[in-house]
Design a protein around this motif. Structure first.
Motif, PDB file in Angstrom:
ATOM      1  N   ASN A   1       0.523  -1.545   0.284  1.00  0.00           N
ATOM      2  CA  ASN A   1       0.225   0.228  -0.560  1.00  0.00           C
ATOM      3  C   ASN A   1       0.581   1.315   0.032  1.00  0.00           C
ATOM      4  O   ASN A   1       2.222   1.634   1.070  1.00  0.00           O
ATOM      5  CB  ASN A   1      -0.837   0.190   1.053  1.00  0.00           C
ATOM      6  N   PRO A   2       0.278   2.333  -0.592  1.00  0.00           N
ATOM      7  CA  PRO A   2       1.279   3.509  -1.170  1.00  0.00           C
ATOM      8  C   PRO A   2       1.763   4.386   0.380  1.00  0.00           C
ATOM      9  O   PRO A   2       2.598   5.091   0.696  1.00  0.00           O
ATOM     10  CB  PRO A   2       0.461   4.364  -1.554  1.00  0.00           C
TER      11      PRO A   2
ATOM     12  N   GLU B   1       8.395   8.083   1.624  1.00  0.00           N
ATOM     13  CA  GLU B   1       8.042   8.825   1.321  1.00  0.00           C
ATOM     14  C   GLU B   1       7.242   9.645   0.657  1.00  0.00           C
ATOM     15  O   GLU B   1       7.138  10.573   0.226  1.00  0.00           O
ATOM     16  CB  GLU B   1       8.895   8.542  -0.770  1.00  0.00           C
ATOM     17  N   TYR B   2       5.750   8.857   1.095  1.00  0.00           N
ATOM     18  CA  TYR B   2       4.757   9.059   0.421  1.00  0.00           C
ATOM     19  C   TYR B   2       4.280   9.490   1.687  1.00  0.00           C
ATOM     20  O   TYR B   2       2.643  10.801   2.349  1.00  0.00           O
ATOM     21  CB  TYR B   2       4.051   7.896   0.233  1.00  0.00           C
ATOM     22  N   LYS B   3       5.053   9.309   3.105  1.00  0.00           N
ATOM     23  CA  LYS B   3       4.687  10.179   4.172  1.00  0.00           C
ATOM     24  C   LYS B   3       3.398   9.875   5.277  1.00  0.00           C
ATOM     25  O   LYS B   3       2.817  10.944   5.387  1.00  0.00           O
ATOM     26  CB  LYS B   3       4.372  11.758   3.948  1.00  0.00           C
ATOM     27  N   GLY B   4       2.923   8.770   4.845  1.00  0.00           N
ATOM     28  CA  GLY B   4       1.048   8.227   5.347  1.00  0.00           C
ATOM     29  C   GLY B   4       0.724   8.882   4.554  1.00  0.00           C
ATOM     30  O   GLY B   4      -0.835   8.257   4.673  1.00  0.00           O
TER      31      GLY B   4
END
Length: 330
Positions: A156-157, A162-165
């Motif tokens: 899950n992204p 790098e997506y910080k949640g």
């Protein structure tokens, strides 16, 4: 008087035909004939933790699922003349309201921890099928993004640094989540008449190319299943659609109407909104006359209207809403 064997057989054949003609036959509706449905938010965060939905009980999710009375649900839906019901299979967290080997193996959760021991989908289908009511499943495009363990296991992204949640869709996630959707579809086959995908928004990166993976996965067990994607989020005017064979149609109010071309369109027009004070909430926002007239208008255009209501832990629909729905002339 003695009867010959031939005469006896003829009498049996005639009597059996008379019985078949006299016996009531439950007419099974084709998906194209579905017009009026009910939506249930059935979640650990509601029926197992919050009043009034949990009816004062807090247990494991597994025990909560065991408490749901599917026959009560079917009886209520039949009393309000619902053609179908949509129930959430999951939303944001790790919990599913049915067992699924693929999800369990990939996430590492044992049956009864995130998935339930009880096969609620099969139990609900059996109760609904006796009443001629169809079953739809609600699923999300972002999966168990709030659960770290499941998110990490399923790519899950939201689990990536790098997506910080923040959830931002990519092909790796779609491939992973499609595997889960496909396994559910194959598990239940034609028991599932339709799918409603939430969180498949264009503003988080979804497009037709990515959503086609979900469409294929959802129809793996039933090629004729209806599939809708909530591509744009809630809108006042319903009618815009991406791929799928019925429109997602999320709205914050029951006002939009189909345009005339939807009477003969291959894509069914559809609207989903809530009856109460918010999603899954008790309360009433409309009069009997307004909703009765509105539903009839939708039906006249061969459209679908799905009404979200407040479902309690044991399967009881909020009493005020249930009485209201029974009064509707649709």
């Amino acid at each position: 008087m003695r009867l010959s064997v031939k005469t006896l057989l003829l009498l049996i054949l005639i009597l059996s035909k008379i019985y078949c003609l006299a016996a009531p036959v439950k007419r099974v509706k084709h998906p194209k004939e579905l017009h009026f449905g009910i939506f249930f938010h059935y979640l650990n965060g509601l029926q197992n933790t919050k009043a009034p939905w949990n009816q004062g009980k807090v247990t494991s999710w597994n025990d909560c699922v065991n408490d749901l009375n599917v026959n009560k649900i079917a009886d209520q839906l039949a009393a309000i003349h619902a053609d179908y019901v949509v129930i959430t299979s999951e939303q944001i967290d790790k919990y599913f309201c049915f067992p699924n080997t693929t999800y369990e193996q990939l996430t590492g959760y044992k049956r009864g921890e995130a998935t339930s021991q009880r096969d609620l989908v099969s139990d609900l289908y059996a109760a609904l099928n006796k009443k001629g009511i169809k079953l739809f499943l609600y699923v999300t495009g972002d999966g168990p993004r709030a659960d770290g363990k499941a998110s990490l296991a399923l790519n899950n992204p939201s689990s990536r640094p790098e997506y910080k949640g923040i959830f931002k869709v990519d092909e790796l996630w779609v491939k992973s989540w499609s595997r889960i959707i496909r396994s559910v579809s194959l598990q239940y086959g034609k028991k599932i008449t339709g799918w409603w995908f939430d969180g498949s928004y264009n503003f988080i990166g979804y497009n037709d190319a990515l959503l086609k993976n979900y469409m294929k996965a959802a129809q793996a067990g039933n090629q004729k299943a209806l599939v809708a994607f909530n591509f744009l989020g809630p809108k006042d005017v319903v009618g815009i659609n991406t791929i799928g064979n019925f429109i997602g149609g999320e709205s914050d109010k029951f006002e939009s109407l189909p345009s005339p071309e939807f009477k003969t369109s291959k894509i069914k027009w559809h609207i989903l909104s809530y009856l109460g004070n918010g999603w899954a909430q008790p309360g009433l926002r409309y009069t009997d006359d307004y909703m009765s007239t509105y539903i009839k208008k939708i039906r006249s255009f061969n459209g679908m209207i799905t009404v979200d209501v407040c479902l309690l832990r044991d399967g009881t629909i909020d009493a005020t809403q249930y009485d209201f729905l029974k009064r509707l002339k649709n």
